[in-house]
Design a protein around this motif. Sequence first.
Motif, PDB file in Angstrom:
ATOM      1  N   UNK A  28       0.832  -1.058   0.010  1.00  0.00           N
ATOM      2  CA  UNK A  28      -0.185  -0.130  -0.032  1.00  0.00           C
ATOM      3  C   UNK A  28       1.035   1.153  -0.014  1.00  0.00           C
ATOM      4  N   UNK A  29       2.098   1.048   0.124  1.00  0.00           N
ATOM      5  CA  UNK A  29       3.089   2.156   0.155  1.00  0.00           C
ATOM      6  C   UNK A  29       2.846   3.105   1.137  1.00  0.00           C
ATOM      7  N   UNK A  30       2.496   2.587   2.439  1.00  0.00           N
ATOM      8  CA  UNK A  30       2.205   3.246   3.571  1.00  0.00           C
ATOM      9  C   UNK A  30       3.081   3.024   4.856  1.00  0.00           C
ATOM     10  N   UNK A  31       3.517   4.010   5.397  1.00  0.00           N
ATOM     11  CA  UNK A  31       4.087   4.015   6.626  1.00  0.00           C
ATOM     12  C   UNK A  31       3.195   4.129   7.780  1.00  0.00           C
ATOM     13  N   UNK A  32       3.423   3.043   8.680  1.00  0.00           N
ATOM     14  CA  UNK A  32       2.332   2.805   9.896  1.00  0.00           C
ATOM     15  C   UNK A  32       3.326   3.099  10.976  1.00  0.00           C
ATOM     16  N   UNK A  33       2.881   3.881  12.102  1.00  0.00           N
ATOM     17  CA  UNK A  33       3.626   4.201  13.262  1.00  0.00           C
ATOM     18  C   UNK A  33       2.484   3.852  14.243  1.00  0.00           C
ATOM     19  N   UNK A  34       2.851   2.989  15.117  1.00  0.00           N
ATOM     20  CA  UNK A  34       2.251   2.321  16.254  1.00  0.00           C
ATOM     21  C   UNK A  34       2.679   3.117  17.625  1.00  0.00           C
ATOM     22  N   UNK A  35       1.668   3.644  18.190  1.00  0.00           N
ATOM     23  CA  UNK A  35       1.902   4.291  19.400  1.00  0.00           C
ATOM     24  C   UNK A  35       1.234   3.731  20.687  1.00  0.00           C
ATOM     25  N   UNK A  36       1.971   3.841  21.694  1.00  0.00           N
ATOM     26  CA  UNK A  36       1.244   3.547  22.805  1.00  0.00           C
ATOM     27  C   UNK A  36       1.599   4.384  24.075  1.00  0.00           C
ATOM     28  N   UNK A  37       0.681   4.507  25.040  1.00  0.00           N
ATOM     29  CA  UNK A  37       0.786   5.670  26.099  1.00  0.00           C
ATOM     30  C   UNK A  37       1.856   5.014  27.017  1.00  0.00           C
ATOM     31  N   UNK A  38       2.602   5.742  27.807  1.00  0.00           N
ATOM     32  CA  UNK A  38       3.629   5.361  28.867  1.00  0.00           C
ATOM     33  C   UNK A  38       2.755   5.564  30.198  1.00  0.00           C
ATOM     34  N   UNK A  39       3.353   4.897  31.162  1.00  0.00           N
ATOM     35  CA  UNK A  39       2.786   4.960  32.399  1.00  0.00           C
ATOM     36  C   UNK A  39       2.753   6.413  32.992  1.00  0.00           C
ATOM     37  N   UNK A  40       3.687   7.199  32.564  1.00  0.00           N
ATOM     38  CA  UNK A  40       3.573   8.239  32.968  1.00  0.00           C
ATOM     39  C   UNK A  40       2.192   9.252  32.437  1.00  0.00           C
ATOM     40  N   UNK A  41       1.376   8.906  31.757  1.00  0.00           N
ATOM     41  CA  UNK A  41       0.356   9.572  31.190  1.00  0.00           C
ATOM     42  C   UNK A  41      -0.579   9.600  32.401  1.00  0.00           C
ATOM     43  N   UNK A  42      -0.510   8.585  33.152  1.00  0.00           N
ATOM     44  CA  UNK A  42      -1.607   8.588  34.201  1.00  0.00           C
ATOM     45  C   UNK A  42      -1.344   9.566  35.384  1.00  0.00           C
ATOM     46  N   UNK A  43      -0.449  10.169  35.296  1.00  0.00           N
ATOM     47  CA  UNK A  43      -0.064  11.049  36.225  1.00  0.00           C
ATOM     48  C   UNK A  43      -0.748  12.528  35.906  1.00  0.00           C
ATOM     49  N   UNK A  44      -0.789  12.676  34.678  1.00  0.00           N
ATOM     50  CA  UNK A  44      -1.510  13.736  33.966  1.00  0.00           C
ATOM     51  C   UNK A  44      -3.007  13.893  33.718  1.00  0.00           C
ATOM     52  N   UNK A  45      -3.551  12.724  33.391  1.00  0.00           N
ATOM     53  CA  UNK A  45      -4.917  12.520  33.145  1.00  0.00           C
ATOM     54  C   UNK A  45      -5.844  12.796  34.222  1.00  0.00           C
ATOM     55  N   UNK A  46      -6.831  13.658  34.058  1.00  0.00           N
ATOM     56  CA  UNK A  46      -7.948  13.823  34.855  1.00  0.00           C
ATOM     57  C   UNK A  46      -9.225  13.445  34.595  1.00  0.00           C
ATOM     58  N   UNK A  47     -10.142  13.183  35.548  1.00  0.00           N
ATOM     59  CA  UNK A  47     -11.476  12.947  35.230  1.00  0.00           C
ATOM     60  C   UNK A  47     -12.083  14.175  34.506  1.00  0.00           C
ATOM     61  N   UNK A  48     -12.641  14.132  33.444  1.00  0.00           N
ATOM     62  CA  UNK A  48     -13.352  15.395  32.794  1.00  0.00           C
ATOM     63  C   UNK A  48     -14.540  15.818  33.423  1.00  0.00           C
ATOM     64  N   UNK A  49     -15.074  15.082  34.391  1.00  0.00           N
ATOM     65  CA  UNK A  49     -16.308  15.590  35.080  1.00  0.00           C
ATOM     66  C   UNK A  49     -15.815  16.256  36.483  1.00  0.00           C
ATOM     67  N   UNK A  50     -14.879  15.758  37.165  1.00  0.00           N
ATOM     68  CA  UNK A  50     -14.673  16.323  38.496  1.00  0.00           C
ATOM     69  C   UNK A  50     -13.265  16.408  38.688  1.00  0.00           C
TER      70      UNK A  50
END
Length: 419
Positions: A28-50
């Motif tokens: 297909x002539x396509x470059x695929x980049x597979x991405x994953x989150x790191x554990x560090x992500x969870x230090x940053x993410x907060x609940x959008x509700x509260x």
Amino acid sequence: MTPEKLFHELLGLGLNWEVIESRFDRESGTVFLEIRETPKLWELVRCPKDGHYVTCYDHTEVLTWRHLNIFQHRCEITCRLPRGKCRECGHIFRVRPPWEGLSTHFTKEFESFALLLMREMPMKQVAQMVGETDTRLWRLLFRQVDAAYAQADFSNTCWVGVDEMNVAKGQEYITVFADLAAKRVLFGTEGKDQETWGKFVEALEKHNGHRHALTQVSMDMSAAYQGGVADHCRNAQVVFDKFHVIQNANKAVDQVRRAEIRLGGQGVWAALHKTTWIWRKNPENLTEYEQAHLAKIEHKSLATAKAYQMRMVLQDIYRSPDATTARRRFQVWLRWVRWVARYYQQGGLFKSMLKLAQMIEAHLQGILAHWRSGLTNAFMEGLNSVFSATKRKARGYRSTVYLITMLYFIAGKLRLPQF
Ligand SMILES: [Zn+2]
């Protein structure tokens, strides 16, 4: 440096995401980049509700985003997005990745690039060029324009121009409102009746403008728009702009020409058929051939030539230094048209010119407002070419939603892209 590291840098992923695999699919002539989150992500993410802390709940299936090409090869980001769960309220939600644009299929960079292309060429062509379906690209444009339009501020609007835009050759119309000082389109809506004003005023006030802040409104002589102003904007003075007055005169001249061809003999037909464009142009814009033809016609003292002369004088009245002079000249002009019309009574040859005169007389106050207002007609006239550009870019998509979105995109002076 591994290719994965390199792409990580290029995408500016920071510490919360990593490229875990990059591969080139030859077929297909396509470059695929597979991405994953790191554990560090969870230090940053907060609940959008509260706003409380969150733990990883699970992952979505593999999602893809089209990114900018890499060395002319299509590039796609793939990722199983993590879903977070609030430790406090239990709310489960999809984490929004930093590369995602406003539409879920594209990265921010790709969206910016696509917008750049959309400014320059019709949508169909953009779709072909980037190898995406036009449905997806339209969705991209809708999201971007909607987001930017929601931010638009109309608080300084006081000079408004309104005009109708013919959607197709049929009877469908869009009414377009523009800020004549800021030279931008403010609002577009289906139809061309009095109701369109109510919708405009609503949009104006949603964007910090105010109906009574409008002091001058420029428009054609249609009763519907006048009614709309009377209904909603008591402080606004109506100005019938020069562009539309001359446009009406052009139409009237053309009707005289048609009537004359219908009534006249062979000689009249030979002189007048296929000459519409001559009568619409100012003499200085005629080609040599057209000039010669016009000279021949004028010698025959046709009604069309007479009507054309009246249109030229009408235009000349707009060179008057002030409203008082203009009023006098309009009155002389009206008498002249009516006097000549008597001469051409047979067959109603001058009916359209009489109607024009009547219209001008009835709207003289608003026509003379041209000299009192500081409004220039340039933007109103320019709107016509904006309309054609809009239709060209949205060719093949007749629905008014497409046209209005495209109109905002090219003439709304919106801040794009929005993320
Ligand atoms: Zn929560």
